[in-house]
Scaffold this active site. Structure first.
Site, PDB file in Angstrom:
ATOM      1  N   ARG A  36     -17.265 -12.487  30.301  1.00 45.04           N
ATOM      2  CA  ARG A  36     -16.599 -13.780  30.104  1.00 45.04           C
ATOM      3  C   ARG A  36     -15.746 -14.119  31.321  1.00 45.04           C
ATOM      4  O   ARG A  36     -15.669 -15.285  31.727  1.00 45.04           O
ATOM      5  CB  ARG A  36     -15.768 -13.776  28.827  1.00 45.04           C
ATOM      6  CG  ARG A  36     -15.253 -15.163  28.483  1.00 45.04           C
ATOM      7  CD  ARG A  36     -14.628 -15.210  27.097  1.00 45.04           C
ATOM      8  NE  ARG A  36     -13.461 -14.341  27.015  1.00 45.04           N
ATOM      9  CZ  ARG A  36     -12.814 -14.069  25.884  1.00 45.04           C
ATOM     10  NH1 ARG A  36     -13.219 -14.590  24.741  1.00 45.04           N
ATOM     11  NH2 ARG A  36     -11.765 -13.277  25.887  1.00 45.04           N
ATOM     12  N   LYS A  77     -11.653 -19.156  30.110  1.00 45.16           N
ATOM     13  CA  LYS A  77     -10.299 -18.638  29.887  1.00 45.16           C
ATOM     14  C   LYS A  77      -9.474 -18.834  31.162  1.00 45.16           C
ATOM     15  O   LYS A  77      -9.244 -17.896  31.928  1.00 45.16           O
ATOM     16  CB  LYS A  77     -10.377 -17.166  29.466  1.00 45.16           C
ATOM     17  CG  LYS A  77      -9.202 -16.739  28.597  1.00 45.16           C
ATOM     18  CD  LYS A  77      -9.521 -15.483  27.834  1.00 45.16           C
ATOM     19  CE  LYS A  77      -8.301 -14.820  27.246  1.00 45.16           C
ATOM     20  NZ  LYS A  77      -7.490 -15.670  26.381  1.00 45.16           N
ATOM     21  N   GLU A  87      -9.813 -25.165  17.761  1.00 46.69           N
ATOM     22  CA  GLU A  87      -9.169 -23.854  17.661  1.00 46.69           C
ATOM     23  C   GLU A  87      -7.670 -24.015  17.821  1.00 46.69           C
ATOM     24  O   GLU A  87      -7.160 -25.143  17.869  1.00 46.69           O
ATOM     25  CB  GLU A  87      -9.756 -22.893  18.688  1.00 46.69           C
ATOM     26  CG  GLU A  87      -9.640 -23.352  20.127  1.00 46.69           C
ATOM     27  CD  GLU A  87     -10.164 -22.310  21.115  1.00 46.69           C
ATOM     28  OE1 GLU A  87     -10.081 -21.101  20.845  1.00 46.69           O
ATOM     29  OE2 GLU A  87     -10.639 -22.720  22.172  1.00 46.69           O
TER      30      GLU A  87
HETATM   31  N1  PLP Z   1      -9.332 -18.850  21.762  1.00 45.44           N
HETATM   32  C1  PLP Z   1      -8.402 -18.840  22.705  1.00 45.44           C
HETATM   33  C2  PLP Z   1      -7.906 -20.132  23.230  1.00 45.44           C
HETATM   34  C3  PLP Z   1      -7.899 -17.615  23.181  1.00 45.44           C
HETATM   35  O1  PLP Z   1      -6.951 -17.585  24.109  1.00 45.44           O
HETATM   36  C4  PLP Z   1      -8.393 -16.412  22.646  1.00 45.44           C
HETATM   37  C5  PLP Z   1      -7.925 -15.123  23.147  1.00 45.44           C
HETATM   38  O2  PLP Z   1      -8.492 -14.523  23.984  1.00 45.44           O
HETATM   39  C6  PLP Z   1      -9.375 -16.473  21.655  1.00 45.44           C
HETATM   40  C7  PLP Z   1      -9.818 -17.702  21.234  1.00 45.44           C
HETATM   41  C8  PLP Z   1      -9.929 -15.233  21.063  1.00 45.44           C
HETATM   42  O3  PLP Z   1     -10.843 -14.606  21.932  1.00 45.44           O
HETATM   43  P1  PLP Z   1     -11.081 -13.060  21.890  1.00 45.44           P
HETATM   44  O4  PLP Z   1     -11.535 -12.741  20.510  1.00 45.44           O
HETATM   45  O5  PLP Z   1     -12.150 -12.834  22.886  1.00 45.44           O
HETATM   46  O6  PLP Z   1      -9.805 -12.410  22.236  1.00 45.44           O
HETATM   47  C1  COI Z   2      -5.847 -12.855  23.545  1.00 49.31           C
HETATM   48  O1  COI Z   2      -6.028 -12.839  22.325  1.00 49.31           O
HETATM   49  O2  COI Z   2      -6.120 -11.893  24.256  1.00 49.31           O
HETATM   50  C2  COI Z   2      -5.322 -14.011  24.230  1.00 49.31           C
HETATM   51  O3  COI Z   2      -5.510 -14.133  25.391  1.00 49.31           O
HETATM   52  C3  COI Z   2      -4.535 -14.990  23.483  1.00 49.31           C
HETATM   53  C4  COI Z   2      -3.175 -15.178  24.039  1.00 49.31           C
HETATM   54  C5  COI Z   2      -2.597 -16.316  23.289  1.00 49.31           C
HETATM   55  C6  COI Z   2      -2.305 -13.968  23.927  1.00 49.31           C
END
Ligand code: PLP
Ligand code: COI
Length: 341
Positions: free
Chosen positions: A82, A184, A220
């Site tokens: 990612r 991200k 989200e």
């Molecule tokens: N959506 C956003 C905006 C995020 O910052 C995160 C965190 O990483 C997620 C979703 C969840 O992603 P993940 O499950 O890969 O941590």
């Molecule tokens: C994560 O879940 O790793 C994120 O980057 C979300 C952040 C709001 C801490």
């Protein structure tokens, strides 16, 4: 190895400066050899791209102490991939996957004393990030970059721990149509700060951001994806081109189908159908699975049947399965767990 003397059960989701972090530099078209450093401060030119034009992407993953005392990470290869996708979109060179994984392994090993013990509810949060370092004054991508990874022990992301959250439907956008919502990039989070402060000032835990085009669909929150459960016990996942493809959510979809035999549908979810769901939750590395008890849409209160005290039964099953795999009490699908120590 002796652990640091922290009150692991009560550390909250905040930054603790740990001993070592990883740094690698990109210049003249190539990555140099990366390594660990004890220095947490970064010295940059005043005109560095990151400071002027925010050319930055990051990742978030965790290291867990398993029930039998190992230290593992959960699908770090997916974070590497990612980050590469985010970097490509932001015109940056991604660190090769081997470098990303080497950074994860070395930082966790070097900071093993900071990895919270099993059963404390805390974990070691890892923050890989990539940013433009050379001076640019005309708007264009940098040509020199740093890839870094630091770690900090963390507790639950939301203050109430497992208490269901109250969200509000935001009047602001987190992502622009055809913008950067699906990658991200730090700039997405900068864009959400005003909405975050407003929501908090009004007593809400988080924002539900609707889709930026029609404002009728669920996207989200500022830092997690949604999962919903229908009254028939089916899982519904909002689908959109402008939400971040959560690794937690993608993992949940797979195990919900394969291990729990749930029907999972990924489709656009209208705000108007929120009252039809029995359970709602947020998922992500930081959020794990956090139950949502109530969503307020401009005065209209949507209260989920699971209530304001506990997580609903389907999300609880998913939570137990996910955390069981991460803590080594439930076998995860092949390749999901990387044992570091
Ligand atoms: N959506 C956003 C905006 C995020 O910052 C995160 C965190 O990483 C997620 C979703 C969840 O992603 P993940 O499950 O890969 O941590
Ligand atoms: C994560 O879940 O790793 C994120 O980057 C979300 C952040 C709001 C801490």
């Amino acid at each position: 190895m002796e652990k640091k003397n922290l009150d692991w059960e009560h550390i909250g989701f905040s930054y603790h400066q740990t001993d070592y972090r990883y740094v690698a530099e990109y210049k003249d078209g190539a990555w140099g050899k990366g390594g660990l450093t004890r220095k947490a401060d970064i010295v940059l030119n005043e005109c560095a791209n990151i400071l002027q034009y925010s050319q930055q992407v990051f990742e978030g993953l965790k290291a867990y102490t398993t029930a039998d005392g190992h230290i593992v990470t959960f699908r770090p290869d997916q974070n590497a991939k990612r980050m590469a996708d985010s970097a490509r979109y932001m015109e940056m060179p991604a660190p090769p996957e081997e470098m990303f994984l080497e950074a994860v392994d070395r930082v966790v090993r070097a900071n093993a004393a900071w990895v919270p013990p099993y059963g404390t509810g805390a974990t070691l949060y890892l923050r890989p990030y990539l940013f433009g370092t050379d001076p640019v004054i005309g708007v264009k991508p940098a040509s020199a970059f740093q890839f870094r990874l630091f770690c900090t022990p963390v507790g639950p992301y939301f203050k109430g721990g497992a208490k269901p959250l109250t969200l509000c439907v935001s009047d602001f956008d987190r992502a622009a149509p055809r913008g950067t919502g699906h990658v991200k990039a730090g700039l997405n989070y900068a864009m959400s700060l005003h909405a975050y402060v407003e929501a908090h000032d009004r007593g809400y835990d988080e924002n539900l951001f609707p889709d930026p085009v029609t404002r009728t669909l669920v996207e989200e929150t500022g830092g997690a994806n949604f999962v919903f459960v229908t009254k028939d016990g089916e899982l519904v996942i909002p689908k959109s081109a402008s939400i971040l493809p959560s690794i937690t959510r993608r993992s949940l979809v797979e195990v919900a189908r394969d291990r729990l035999g749930l029907t999972v549908t990924e489709r656009p979810v209208a705000l108007a159908e929120l009252p039809d769901f029995a359970e709602a939750g947020l998922c992500g590395t930081a959020a794990v699975i956090s139950p949502v008890g109530k969503i307020v849409d401009h005065g209209r209160e949507i209260c989920f049947a699971s209530g304001m005290e506990t997580m609903g039964p389907v999300l609880q099953k998913l939570y137990d399965l996910l955390t069981g795999m991460q803590m080594g009490t439930i076998e995860a699908p092949a390749g999901w767990i990387r044992t570091i120590l």
